[in-house]
Design a protein around this motif. Structure first.
Motif, short mmCIF file in Angstrom:
data_model
loop_
_atom_site.label_atom_id
_atom_site.label_comp_id
_atom_site.label_asym_id
_atom_site.label_seq_id
_atom_site.Cartn_x
_atom_site.Cartn_y
_atom_site.Cartn_z
N ASP A 33 39.54 39.75 37.97
CA ASP A 33 39.20 40.88 37.09
C ASP A 33 37.86 40.66 36.38
N GLY A 34 36.89 40.12 37.10
CA GLY A 34 35.56 39.92 36.54
C GLY A 34 35.40 38.67 35.69
N ASP A 35 36.46 37.86 35.57
CA ASP A 35 36.40 36.62 34.79
C ASP A 35 36.51 35.42 35.72
#
Length: 75
Positions: A33-35
């Motif tokens: 999730d983009g992390d």
């Protein structure tokens, strides 16, 4: 944390202690999730397995299993 010129970061000592991470342990960095998330490597054997693998075949070949067990029990 700061990324160094080699793309490395240092995991703080408190977190390493909480997670029982030690020098030589393998971790993976995954994107979720983009992390970026650091996780213990699923491919790495447990410390117990590493110890067993290192010790395998090191016992005195002249002793039987029963004799070795008696030694470990102090008999």
């Amino acid at each position: 944390m700061k990324l160094n010129s080699k793309g490395q970061v240092t995991i703080p000592a408190q977190l390493r202690a909480e997670l029982d991470l030690r020098e030589g342990d393998e971790v993976d960095v995954v994107l979720k999730d983009g992390d970026l998330i650091i996780v213990t490597s699923s491919a790495q054997p447990t410390r117990g397995r590493q110890l067993v693998d290192r010790m395998r075949g090191r016992a005195d070949a002249g002793l039987t299993t029963d004799e070795l067990m008696a030694l470990t029990r102090g008999e």
